[in-house]
Design a protein around this motif. Structure first.
Motif, PDB file in Angstrom:
ATOM      1  N   ARG A 152      -7.104  -1.494   3.283  1.00 34.73           N
ATOM      2  CA  ARG A 152      -6.144  -2.702   3.945  1.00 34.73           C
ATOM      3  C   ARG A 152      -6.789  -4.042   3.339  1.00 34.73           C
ATOM      4  N   GLU A 153      -8.070  -4.170   3.234  1.00 38.25           N
ATOM      5  CA  GLU A 153      -8.564  -5.725   2.519  1.00 38.25           C
ATOM      6  C   GLU A 153      -8.047  -5.973   1.299  1.00 38.25           C
ATOM      7  N   ARG A 202     -10.013   3.293   4.700  1.00 41.57           N
ATOM      8  CA  ARG A 202      -8.789   2.724   4.981  1.00 41.57           C
ATOM      9  C   ARG A 202      -8.897   1.228   5.235  1.00 41.57           C
ATOM     10  N   SER A 203      -9.951   0.998   5.999  1.00 43.85           N
ATOM     11  CA  SER A 203     -10.311  -0.698   6.103  1.00 43.85           C
ATOM     12  C   SER A 203     -10.331  -1.202   4.720  1.00 43.85           C
ATOM     13  N   VAL A 221       0.905  -1.098   0.161  1.00 41.70           N
ATOM     14  CA  VAL A 221      -0.073  -0.016  -0.021  1.00 41.70           C
ATOM     15  C   VAL A 221       0.987   1.152  -0.177  1.00 41.70           C
ATOM     16  N   ALA A 263      -5.302  -4.835  -0.156  1.00 34.84           N
ATOM     17  CA  ALA A 263      -3.939  -5.189  -0.054  1.00 34.84           C
ATOM     18  C   ALA A 263      -3.714  -6.727   0.195  1.00 34.84           C
ATOM     19  N   LEU A 264      -4.681  -7.181   1.139  1.00 31.08           N
ATOM     20  CA  LEU A 264      -4.649  -8.624   1.676  1.00 31.08           C
ATOM     21  C   LEU A 264      -4.960  -9.582   0.677  1.00 31.08           C
ATOM     22  N   VAL A 277      -2.500   3.630   7.160  1.00 28.83           N
ATOM     23  CA  VAL A 277      -2.701   2.739   5.870  1.00 28.83           C
ATOM     24  C   VAL A 277      -1.687   2.358   5.243  1.00 28.83           C
ATOM     25  N   CYS A 278      -0.672   2.924   5.182  1.00 30.07           N
ATOM     26  CA  CYS A 278       0.375   2.535   3.965  1.00 30.07           C
ATOM     27  C   CYS A 278       1.643   1.583   4.448  1.00 30.07           C
ATOM     28  N   THR A 279       2.236   0.861   3.802  1.00 28.03           N
ATOM     29  CA  THR A 279       3.395   0.151   4.101  1.00 28.03           C
ATOM     30  C   THR A 279       4.588   1.094   3.636  1.00 28.03           C
TER      31      THR A 279
END
Length: 339
Positions: free
Chosen positions: A210-211, A206-207, A62, A213-214, A232-234
């Motif tokens: 994340r979903e 944001r949630s 992300v 990205a998973l 939220v970001c990696t």
């Protein structure tokens, strides 16, 4: 978005652009789904919007594209999506050159750029049905199921029958996201996706990011909100005045900046005086807290000096640096950090 632009689809990119080609771009080079080399955009009149950008976006990340408004973020995204030609330099998306390979790349990319372009006289559901029908690779037999799933994912099921012209800005943003999510995508490009959303809506987006990205989707998210990127970001890249300042893992970017000394005490005035005597600069006093630059001296000695001076110390330590601290350290300036 004003009502006129909402009535003229195509004024902004709100969904993947269907095209020909086999849609089967190979794996991104070195695990990167986006990479640019010396990417530059100069407009007529000499305005330099993007200056020699070297960007690397890892697959599965992300990736936060961070910078103040006017820093060149949207111009960069428009070049990546093939909407405008660069003046010089190169851009590869999913290991294909852009804009030359747009017809192959874009069916694998979901995008929301500069706000969604909607038919205001159609309902939210009918907007998505029309956008899905424009994709020649979409199976018409499952169209309504796809649209229903996309509406549910962004929380618009209850409002799906309402005319798009009656949607709030936040609802239009959600509908644009739903359009980008009609089909599974290898890459999702979002330009200020929480624009116009209330705090609850921002948390939901944001949630959702994340979903995604998973599920294996790489998300490239542009924002001027430092707090949003940090939550939220990696990975992240920081732009300022059209130039790339830094990029890397968010934790590493923050670790490169010094944290803040924090003293919690009811005796803030005395604490600030003692800390100043200890050579600690950039002091700030708030209700029950005094903060400053981390001291060069041993922390135990600073704490002892406070206690000796009769300051009632209820908390003492150095807080981890935030992405905001890193940005200020790198650029010497700040910007909107609300989130």
């Amino acid at each position: 978005m004003d009502e006129v632009s909402a009535e003229r689809p195509g004024a902004a990119t709100a969904a993947p652009v269907p095209g020909g080609g086999d849609g089967g771009a190979g794996g991104a080079d070195d695990g990167q789904v986006i990479r640019t080399r010396a990417l530059t955009k100069r407009y007529r009149g000499g305005q330099l919007a993007v200056d020699g950008l070297d960007l690397a976006v890892p697959a599965g990340s992300v990736f936060g594209f961070l910078g103040p408004n006017g820093s060149g973020k949207t111009t960069t995204i428009r070049m990546l999506m093939g909407l405008i030609e660069p003046t010089s330099g190169t851009a590869h998306v999913l290991d294909r050159p852009m804009p030359r390979s747009a017809r192959t790349v874009l069916p694998q990319v979901g995008a929301l750029i500069e706000g969604p372009a909607l038919y205001g006289f159609l309902s939210g559901r009918d907007n998505l049905l029309r956008q899905d029908a424009a994709d020649p690779t979409a199976d018409p037999r499952t169209r309504r199921a796809r649209v229903a799933a996309a509406l549910d994912r962004v929380g618009l099921t209850a409002a799906s029958g309402k005319k798009a012209r009656a949607y709030s800005l936040g609802m239009k943003q959600r509908l644009g996201l739903a359009a980008a999510l009609l089909r599974p995508r290898r890459l999702l490009v979002l330009d200020e996706p929480t624009n116009g959303l209330d705090p609850q809506g921002m948390r939901e987006i944001r949630s959702l990011v994340r979903e995604l990205a998973l599920d294996g989707t790489t998300v490239f998210l542009s924002s001027h909100l430092l707090d949003e990127i940090e939550q939220v970001c990696t990975h992240a890249a920081v732009m300022a005045h059209g130039r790339l300042i830094t990029q890397g893992a968010v934790a590493e970017l923050a670790a490169g900046a010094r944290g803040r000394l924090v003293v919690t005490t009811p005796d803030t005035a005395d604490a600030a005086r003692v800390l100043k005597e200890q050579g600690i600069g950039d002091l700030a006093v708030t209700d029950g807290r005094v903060t400053g630059e981390p001291p060069a001296a041993d922390l135990a000695e600073v704490n002892a000096a406070l206690v000796t001076a009769g300051v009632r110390v209820r908390g003492f330590g150095v807080e981890r640096a935030s992405l905001e601290d890193a940005f200020v350290a790198l650029t010497g300036e700040g910007f909107d950090v609300a989130g």
